[in-house]
Design an enzyme around this catalytic site. Structure first.
Site, mmCIF file in Angstrom:
data_model
loop_
_atom_site.group_PDB
_atom_site.id
_atom_site.type_symbol
_atom_site.label_atom_id
_atom_site.label_comp_id
_atom_site.label_asym_id
_atom_site.label_seq_id
_atom_site.Cartn_x
_atom_site.Cartn_y
_atom_site.Cartn_z
ATOM 1 N N ARG A 161 0.814 -1.228 0.000
ATOM 2 C CA ARG A 161 0.000 0.000 0.000
ATOM 3 C C ARG A 161 0.848 1.278 0.000
ATOM 4 O O ARG A 161 0.482 2.292 0.602
ATOM 5 C CB ARG A 161 -0.946 0.049 1.210
ATOM 6 N N SER A 213 -10.857 0.684 3.926
ATOM 7 C CA SER A 213 -10.089 0.368 5.149
ATOM 8 C C SER A 213 -9.285 1.585 5.577
ATOM 9 O O SER A 213 -8.586 2.185 4.758
ATOM 10 C CB SER A 213 -9.139 -0.792 4.886
ATOM 11 N N GLU A 290 -3.943 4.012 6.143
ATOM 12 C CA GLU A 290 -3.931 3.836 4.694
ATOM 13 C C GLU A 290 -4.527 5.109 4.069
ATOM 14 O O GLU A 290 -4.068 5.602 3.053
ATOM 15 C CB GLU A 290 -4.817 2.623 4.359
HETATM 16 C C1 LIG Z 1 -15.636 1.193 -0.472
HETATM 17 C C2 LIG Z 1 -14.140 1.267 -0.691
HETATM 18 C C3 LIG Z 1 -13.420 0.103 -0.878
HETATM 19 C C4 LIG Z 1 -12.038 0.158 -1.080
HETATM 20 N N1 LIG Z 1 -11.363 -1.013 -1.294
HETATM 21 C C5 LIG Z 1 -10.028 -0.971 -1.501
HETATM 22 C C6 LIG Z 1 -9.296 -2.196 -1.743
HETATM 23 O O1 LIG Z 1 -9.852 -3.273 -1.806
HETATM 24 N N2 LIG Z 1 -7.952 -2.089 -1.907
HETATM 25 C C7 LIG Z 1 -7.299 -0.892 -1.870
HETATM 26 O O2 LIG Z 1 -6.075 -0.877 -2.035
HETATM 27 N N3 LIG Z 1 -7.960 0.266 -1.640
HETATM 28 C C8 LIG Z 1 -9.297 0.255 -1.472
HETATM 29 N N4 LIG Z 1 -9.980 1.417 -1.241
HETATM 30 C C9 LIG Z 1 -9.231 2.695 -1.157
HETATM 31 C C10 LIG Z 1 -9.141 3.477 -2.496
HETATM 32 O O3 LIG Z 1 -10.137 3.062 -3.370
HETATM 33 C C11 LIG Z 1 -7.800 3.296 -3.172
HETATM 34 O O4 LIG Z 1 -6.780 3.725 -2.322
HETATM 35 C C12 LIG Z 1 -7.723 4.047 -4.518
HETATM 36 O O5 LIG Z 1 -6.676 3.500 -5.276
HETATM 37 C C13 LIG Z 1 -7.516 5.564 -4.388
HETATM 38 O O6 LIG Z 1 -7.625 6.146 -5.692
HETATM 39 P P1 LIG Z 1 -8.235 7.598 -5.887
HETATM 40 O O7 LIG Z 1 -8.167 7.923 -7.333
HETATM 41 O O8 LIG Z 1 -9.564 7.692 -5.257
HETATM 42 O O9 LIG Z 1 -7.171 8.476 -5.097
HETATM 43 P P2 LIG Z 1 -7.466 9.792 -4.225
HETATM 44 O O10 LIG Z 1 -8.174 9.368 -2.972
HETATM 45 O O11 LIG Z 1 -8.074 10.837 -5.036
HETATM 46 O O12 LIG Z 1 -5.975 10.227 -3.856
HETATM 47 C C14 LIG Z 1 -5.159 9.412 -3.030
HETATM 48 C C15 LIG Z 1 -3.707 9.880 -3.202
HETATM 49 O O13 LIG Z 1 -3.298 9.575 -4.530
HETATM 50 C C16 LIG Z 1 -2.797 10.753 -5.172
HETATM 51 N N5 LIG Z 1 -3.128 10.659 -6.607
HETATM 52 C C17 LIG Z 1 -4.331 10.413 -7.181
HETATM 53 N N6 LIG Z 1 -4.193 10.380 -8.532
HETATM 54 C C18 LIG Z 1 -2.892 10.639 -8.797
HETATM 55 C C19 LIG Z 1 -2.112 10.743 -10.006
HETATM 56 N N7 LIG Z 1 -2.629 10.620 -11.225
HETATM 57 N N8 LIG Z 1 -0.797 11.018 -9.876
HETATM 58 C C20 LIG Z 1 -0.229 11.186 -8.671
HETATM 59 N N9 LIG Z 1 -0.888 11.103 -7.506
HETATM 60 C C21 LIG Z 1 -2.204 10.820 -7.567
HETATM 61 C C22 LIG Z 1 -3.472 11.926 -4.465
HETATM 62 O O14 LIG Z 1 -2.680 13.083 -4.581
HETATM 63 C C23 LIG Z 1 -3.541 11.392 -3.025
HETATM 64 O O15 LIG Z 1 -2.310 11.617 -2.371
HETATM 65 C C24 LIG Z 1 -11.364 1.410 -1.066
HETATM 66 C C25 LIG Z 1 -12.109 2.587 -0.875
HETATM 67 C C26 LIG Z 1 -13.481 2.526 -0.716
HETATM 68 C C27 LIG Z 1 -14.247 3.792 -0.540
#
Ligand SMILES: Cc1cc2nc3c(=O)[nH]c(=O)nc-3n(C[C@H](O)[C@H](O)[C@H](O)COP(=O)(O)OP(=O)(O)OC[C@H]3O[C@@H](n4cnc5c(N)ncnc54)[C@H](O)[C@@H]3O)c2cc1C
Length: 309
Positions: A161, A213, A290
């Site tokens: 992660r 999580s 996380e």
């Molecule tokens: C219901 C639910 C279930 C989930 N299940 C999982 C799971 O099974 N496994 C898991 O690992 N996670 C899970 N997550 C967490 C989440 O979905 C992941 O961490 C996801 O990958 C975050 O992506 P995001 O685009 O929403 O990032 P954001 O929340 O928008 O950003 C997170 C970080 O990433 C950075 N970021 C985003 N895009 C870029 C880019 N293009 N370049 C550089 N930095 C960037 C942002 O600056 C920030 O620091 C879950 C979340 C929810 C709500």
């Protein structure tokens, strides 16, 4: 590309929390992103970038810098033999579906994970023991000076992660994943099973907003051990009964904080501290988050230059 003024960031996070920001720029694809970032860097205007907002708790006070939201509802994916090139703005689940339809194996486990490919790579998102970094072949990024460069998987220093881009705040434009041929019907069946399991285990985001999580699972203390679920330690510590303001713990999973009626981001912050305290008291363990906080919170840790911590 759209520029919006004084927007509530609660509309851009799965927690549905976060105060306003003076300026939000929506970028759909690589060209818009590169032009926007280079323009802001040229005039030294501070900004931060979000994807799907599914791993974030944004401050109730909002954010001062410009926010770039890099997300495309339309998948931007190109098949290249046994590989795919995908804009980091594409939703991860759209990519998983594309690969399943194309008979390409290696990303099916990512089915149903919210957020963008960019967010997934930065946080090395995963499930069922696999993670996004495993299949990454190369990526185009924008570095701190605004230069576009192509890097290989070693550049990210992937671990559980985590990737080094969490600290460097470099931006991912697009990513190439190396995949393997797989049976379409098998992938479709597996996908349906994963979606069913996720629906049973996870909250329905429309009724119970959250960021998945909250804490990472516990690293093994020897090679013979496996990673242990943070949810188990939280459950054993009695964390399920904890509350702070309107924030509470999901009844099926002690590692998920839910935004209840009237909850604000500070409530989520206060509740996560209580959860950490409960596990520390019972097991002497320090939980590691996380989910990322961004902006001002009471009793907060030191943020990085962009306000993330
Ligand atoms: C219901 C639910 C279930 C989930 N299940 C999982 C799971 O099974 N496994 C898991 O690992 N996670 C899970 N997550 C967490 C989440 O979905 C992941 O961490 C996801 O990958 C975050 O992506 P995001 O685009 O929403 O990032 P954001 O929340 O928008 O950003 C997170 C970080 O990433 C950075 N970021 C985003 N895009 C870029 C880019 N293009 N370049 C550089 N930095 C960037 C942002 O600056 C920030 O620091 C879950 C979340 C929810 C709500």
């Amino acid at each position: 590309m759209k520029t919006l003024k004084d927007v509530p960031l609660s509309q851009y996070t799965t927690f549905q929390l976060g105060g306003p920001c003076p300026c939000l720029i929506e970028c759909l694809g690589p060209d818009e992103l590169i032009a926007t970032v280079q323009k802001l860097k040229k005039v030294h205007e501070p900004f931060l970038l979000i994807g799907g907002g599914s791993n974030l708790v944004i401050s109730d006070h909002g954010l001062v810098p410009t926010v770039i939201r890099y997300l495309s509802e339309t998948p931007l994916i190109e098949r290249r033999d046994q590989a795919v090139l995908v804009a980091a703005s594409t939703l991860l689940d759209d990519l998983a579906l594309f690969c399943a339809d194309e008979g390409l194996g290696g990303l099916n486990y990512a089915t149903g994970i919210p957020g963008t490919v960019g967010g997934a790579v930065v946080g090395n998102a995963g499930a069922w023991g696999r993670q996004v970094g495993d299949a990454l072949k190369s990526a185009r990024i924008i570095d701190a000076e605004g230069r576009v460069k192509t890097v290989g998987p070693e550049y990210f220093g992937f671990s559980y992660r985590h990737s080094l881009l969490k600290e460097s705040n470099e931006i991912i434009i697009d990513v190439e994943f190396a995949l393997t041929p797989a049976d379409r019907a098998l992938l479709a069946r597996e996908r349906a099973e994963i979606l069913k399991k996720r629906a049973e285990k996870h909250p329905d985001l429309t009724r119970e907003p959250c960021a998945g999580s909250f804490f990472r699972n516990i690293e093994p203390s020897s090679q013979a051990q496996r990673r242990q679920a943070a949810g188990w330690f939280l459950e054993e510590s009695g964390a399920k009964n904890l509350k702070a303001g309107g924030a509470y713990i999901f009844e099926k999973h002690a590692n998920i904080i839910i935004k209840g009626r009237g909850a604000c981001s500070q409530d989520v912050h206060d509740l996560h501290l209580k959860m950490m305290e409960a596990v520390k008291r019972k097991f002497g363990l320090q939980l590691v988050r996380e989910v990322r906080f961004v902006g001002k919170f009471e009793h907060a840790l030191q943020a990085d230059s962009q306000g993330f911590w």
